[in-house]
Motif scaffolding. Structure first.
Motif, PDB file in Angstrom:
ATOM      1  N   GLU A  59     -57.024  49.844  23.081  1.00  0.00           N
ATOM      2  CA  GLU A  59     -55.890  49.995  23.977  1.00  0.00           C
ATOM      3  C   GLU A  59     -55.218  48.638  24.176  1.00  0.00           C
ATOM      4  N   GLN A  60     -53.933  48.665  24.501  1.00  0.00           N
ATOM      5  CA  GLN A  60     -53.200  47.428  24.711  1.00  0.00           C
ATOM      6  C   GLN A  60     -53.809  46.647  25.865  1.00  0.00           C
ATOM      7  N   GLY A  61     -54.155  45.390  25.608  1.00  0.00           N
ATOM      8  CA  GLY A  61     -54.738  44.540  26.642  1.00  0.00           C
ATOM      9  C   GLY A  61     -56.206  44.789  26.908  1.00  0.00           C
ATOM     10  N   GLU A  62     -56.839  45.642  26.129  1.00  0.00           N
ATOM     11  CA  GLU A  62     -58.254  45.963  26.344  1.00  0.00           C
ATOM     12  C   GLU A  62     -59.142  44.770  25.965  1.00  0.00           C
ATOM     13  N   THR A  63     -60.155  44.519  26.778  1.00  0.00           N
ATOM     14  CA  THR A  63     -61.130  43.477  26.483  1.00  0.00           C
ATOM     15  C   THR A  63     -62.256  44.082  25.665  1.00  0.00           C
ATOM     16  N   CYS A  85     -54.794  38.248  17.717  1.00  0.00           N
ATOM     17  CA  CYS A  85     -54.736  38.049  19.162  1.00  0.00           C
ATOM     18  C   CYS A  85     -55.448  39.162  19.925  1.00  0.00           C
ATOM     19  N   GLU A  86     -56.016  38.790  21.040  1.00  0.00           N
ATOM     20  CA  GLU A  86     -56.650  39.804  21.882  1.00  0.00           C
ATOM     21  C   GLU A  86     -55.604  40.689  22.557  1.00  0.00           C
ATOM     22  N   ASP A  87     -54.420  40.162  22.759  1.00  0.00           N
ATOM     23  CA  ASP A  87     -53.301  40.947  23.304  1.00  0.00           C
ATOM     24  C   ASP A  87     -52.111  40.790  22.358  1.00  0.00           C
ATOM     25  N   PRO A 110     -48.752  40.953  20.501  1.00  0.00           N
ATOM     26  CA  PRO A 110     -47.419  41.494  20.796  1.00  0.00           C
ATOM     27  C   PRO A 110     -46.849  42.322  19.655  1.00  0.00           C
ATOM     28  N   GLU A 144     -49.490  33.494  25.893  1.00  0.00           N
ATOM     29  CA  GLU A 144     -50.410  34.414  26.570  1.00  0.00           C
ATOM     30  C   GLU A 144     -50.796  35.605  25.707  1.00  0.00           C
ATOM     31  N   THR A 145     -50.959  35.352  24.407  1.00  0.00           N
ATOM     32  CA  THR A 145     -51.418  36.410  23.504  1.00  0.00           C
ATOM     33  C   THR A 145     -52.926  36.337  23.260  1.00  0.00           C
ATOM     34  N   SER A 146     -53.568  35.285  23.766  1.00  0.00           N
ATOM     35  CA  SER A 146     -55.014  35.073  23.593  1.00  0.00           C
ATOM     36  C   SER A 146     -55.425  35.156  22.128  1.00  0.00           C
TER      37      SER A 146
END
Length: 273
Positions: A39-43, A120-122, A124, A236-238
């Protein structure tokens, strides 16, 4: 009575007394399908990535050529090439090495900077894709492109702040580093070869590969002990990929004069005649 028949009758026990009811085992809960996409932004618990040591990268481009060779003949290929031996060669590459100079003469410094998708973890690039072709895997955090869904609109390339995506002009689909996903899980390869092609090819071991979420992995230890950093964190894309900083050796302000050699004396003599 044979055991399987006993079990069958026991599971469908029917009492003959009035008001008896049939007891049946509760139906087993359905096994949910394995989730492929994060999912978007999921850790995520696991994140595979590269750690690149800028201190020992010599800019030899072995990572570039090995990446091209493996992926153009693998599941991600073929990767287009146009006029490879001409005056203006171009083509599709998952990995590139940028070389430039910093500082002022005589203290200039040559820097080799390998760059590919940072997984990236998040990312874009994922939410902007209108067809869902771009996605991040839930099991290992690798960002991939489903070529069957890609329409070559280039939205993901515009969204990526690192310029890590390239359009394959021949197939008209977006391409990027896959961390050699078709190689790292190939059980037909020896365990030591289940690494991205670029990692195996690097002659100076400037490229490390592993799970950055595992604190005991080789990559996590290198990041922790050597001050690893991510590229352009302000976006901020990690980014999962990390870089190990260079250690610049200071130059001496004055250099001792070098005694002329016989060869240099002969050269000077020949030029003066």
């Amino acid at each position: 009575m044979i055991q399987w028949l006993k079990d069958l009758l026991q599971s469908n026990l029917v009492e003959n007394s009035p008001g008896a009811r049939t007891t049946r085992p509760a139906p087993a809960a359905p096994i949910p399908p394995k989730r492929v996409r994060a999912e978007q932004g999921e850790t995520l618990a696991k994140q595979l990535a590269l750690v690149i040591d800028l201190n020992v990268c010599v800019g030899c481009h072995a990572c570039v050529t090995s990446c091209k060779q493996w992926n153009t003949s693998g599941s991600a290929g073929p990767l287009a090439d146009f006029a490879p031996y001409g005056a203006n060669p171009t083509g599709t590459f998952f990995n590139r090495v940028q070389t430039y100079e910093a500082g002022e003469f005589p203290g200039t410094d040559t820097i080799h900077f390998p760059k590919s998708c940072l997984h990236c973890e998040d990312p874009p690039c994922v939410p902007v894709c209108p067809t869902g072709a771009s996605y991040k895997r839930a099991e290992d955090g690798i960002v991939l492109v489903d070529y069957d869904k890609c329409i070559g609109c280039k939205y993901c390339a515009w969204a990526c702040p690192y310029g890590a995506r390239e359009i394959d002009e021949e197939r008209q689909v977006m391409t990027k580093c896959t961390l050699c996903v078709d190689r790292i899980y190939d059980e037909q390869l020896p365990v030591e070869d289940r690494k991205p092609a670029c990692v195996k090819a690097c002659p100076t071991n400037a490229r490390l590969f592993g799970d950055v979420k595992d604190p005991n992995s080789e990559v996590s230890i290198a990041i922790r002990e050597r001050g690893g950093y991510s590229l352009m964190p302000e976006w901020e894309t990690s980014p999962a990929n990390q870089y190990l900083p260079r250690h610049v050796t200071p130059m001496a302000h004055t250099a001792a004069p070098v005694a002329p050699t016989a060869t240099s004396a002969v050269f000077r003599s020949s030029t003066q005649n």
